[in-house]
Design a protein around this motif. Sequence first.
Motif, PDB file in Angstrom:
ATOM      1  N   ALA A 275      24.103 147.986 115.805  1.00 31.36           N
ATOM      2  CA  ALA A 275      24.518 147.966 114.400  1.00 31.36           C
ATOM      3  C   ALA A 275      24.512 146.555 113.823  1.00 31.36           C
ATOM      4  N   ILE A 276      25.066 145.594 114.527  1.00 31.53           N
ATOM      5  CA  ILE A 276      25.154 144.233 113.987  1.00 31.53           C
ATOM      6  C   ILE A 276      23.780 143.576 113.909  1.00 31.53           C
ATOM      7  N   PRO A 277      22.939 143.630 114.971  1.00 29.92           N
ATOM      8  CA  PRO A 277      21.596 143.053 114.813  1.00 29.92           C
ATOM      9  C   PRO A 277      20.762 143.749 113.737  1.00 29.92           C
ATOM     10  N   LEU A 278      20.918 145.061 113.624  1.00 28.54           N
ATOM     11  CA  LEU A 278      20.185 145.793 112.585  1.00 28.54           C
ATOM     12  C   LEU A 278      20.666 145.389 111.194  1.00 28.54           C
ATOM     13  N   ALA A 279      21.970 145.207 111.029  1.00 28.69           N
ATOM     14  CA  ALA A 279      22.507 144.749 109.748  1.00 28.69           C
ATOM     15  C   ALA A 279      22.021 143.340 109.425  1.00 28.69           C
ATOM     16  N   ALA A 280      21.943 142.486 110.441  1.00 32.95           N
ATOM     17  CA  ALA A 280      21.454 141.122 110.218  1.00 32.95           C
ATOM     18  C   ALA A 280      19.984 141.124 109.821  1.00 32.95           C
ATOM     19  N   LEU A 281      19.161 141.907 110.503  1.00 27.60           N
ATOM     20  CA  LEU A 281      17.735 141.967 110.159  1.00 27.60           C
ATOM     21  C   LEU A 281      17.515 142.565 108.770  1.00 27.60           C
ATOM     22  N   ALA A 282      18.258 143.609 108.455  1.00 28.75           N
ATOM     23  CA  ALA A 282      18.132 144.204 107.123  1.00 28.75           C
ATOM     24  C   ALA A 282      18.617 143.229 106.054  1.00 28.75           C
ATOM     25  N   GLY A 283      19.660 142.461 106.354  1.00 29.92           N
ATOM     26  CA  GLY A 283      20.163 141.481 105.407  1.00 29.92           C
ATOM     27  C   GLY A 283      19.198 140.334 105.180  1.00 29.92           C
ATOM     28  N   VAL A 284      18.472 139.942 106.212  1.00 26.08           N
ATOM     29  CA  VAL A 284      17.485 138.866 106.075  1.00 26.08           C
ATOM     30  C   VAL A 284      16.302 139.331 105.235  1.00 26.08           C
ATOM     31  N   ALA A 285      15.941 140.603 105.333  1.00 25.25           N
ATOM     32  CA  ALA A 285      14.774 141.142 104.641  1.00 25.25           C
ATOM     33  C   ALA A 285      15.105 141.475 103.193  1.00 25.25           C
ATOM     34  N   TRP A 286      15.425 140.461 102.410  1.00 29.04           N
ATOM     35  CA  TRP A 286      15.730 140.638 100.986  1.00 29.04           C
ATOM     36  C   TRP A 286      14.478 141.141 100.282  1.00 29.04           C
ATOM     37  N   PRO A 287      14.494 142.321  99.651  1.00 26.46           N
ATOM     38  CA  PRO A 287      13.275 142.920  99.094  1.00 26.46           C
ATOM     39  C   PRO A 287      12.471 142.033  98.130  1.00 26.46           C
ATOM     40  N   PRO A 288      13.085 141.323  97.174  1.00 24.33           N
ATOM     41  CA  PRO A 288      12.239 140.479  96.312  1.00 24.33           C
ATOM     42  C   PRO A 288      11.491 139.394  97.089  1.00 24.33           C
ATOM     43  N   LEU A 289      12.110 138.867  98.109  1.00 20.79           N
ATOM     44  CA  LEU A 289      11.475 137.822  98.909  1.00 20.79           C
ATOM     45  C   LEU A 289      10.312 138.397  99.714  1.00 20.79           C
ATOM     46  N   ILE A 290      10.539 139.508 100.374  1.00 32.48           N
ATOM     47  CA  ILE A 290       9.503 140.124 101.203  1.00 32.48           C
ATOM     48  C   ILE A 290       8.343 140.609 100.338  1.00 32.48           C
TER      49      ILE A 290
END
Length: 190
Positions: free
Chosen positions: A24-39
């Motif tokens: 849960a925590i690594p998945l939340a961190a990866l999803a948080g890093v993948a900000w949609p406008p940036l990607i």
Amino acid sequence: MARFDTAADLPGQTPVIWRRTRTAIPLAALAGVAWPPLILTLLVWPPQNWLPGREIDWRLTVLLLGLIAVPAGLYVIRRERDRRGRPGTRLGIVWRFMLYGGLAAAVLQTLLALFMAVVGLIQSGDIAQGFGATETTLLIYGVGGLPVAILVGVSYALWAGLCAAYIAFVPAPATVRDRLGVLGNAEPTA
């Protein structure tokens, strides 16, 4: 349409606890890093320069900062929850991410403006050119860039906070207060 007369009427006010799964925590961190406008902008307009240096694309710099800041934010929230039990709601988690994200963006942009001013001062030929370079750099990176950096930092942190609040946390089970002392091992609530 729902009315918000008090703070308790806002969404996200239910108590939460950490999700018990390891991912849960690594998945939340990866999803948080993948900000949609940036990607999306990286996919639509690929950067011209991928190498670290003065000419690196700012989106890559923001992505690198996100790779550091989002796990650090989750770590800070874990420490704060262990010490004080707060933030106890999803709204509190999102608010903390936004506060820390805005502050981090402001500090980093200020440091960048000061660094660029010192570089301009060192590269100038004489004292008058040094003052001109410092003034121009502080106006561009400080006065002009600071509001934009804070806006991007808060937006990125809002996304990361929402990812953390909904992926890494689940609603807390309802606890019953042991008023008569007959529940045995139940934890009393204050």
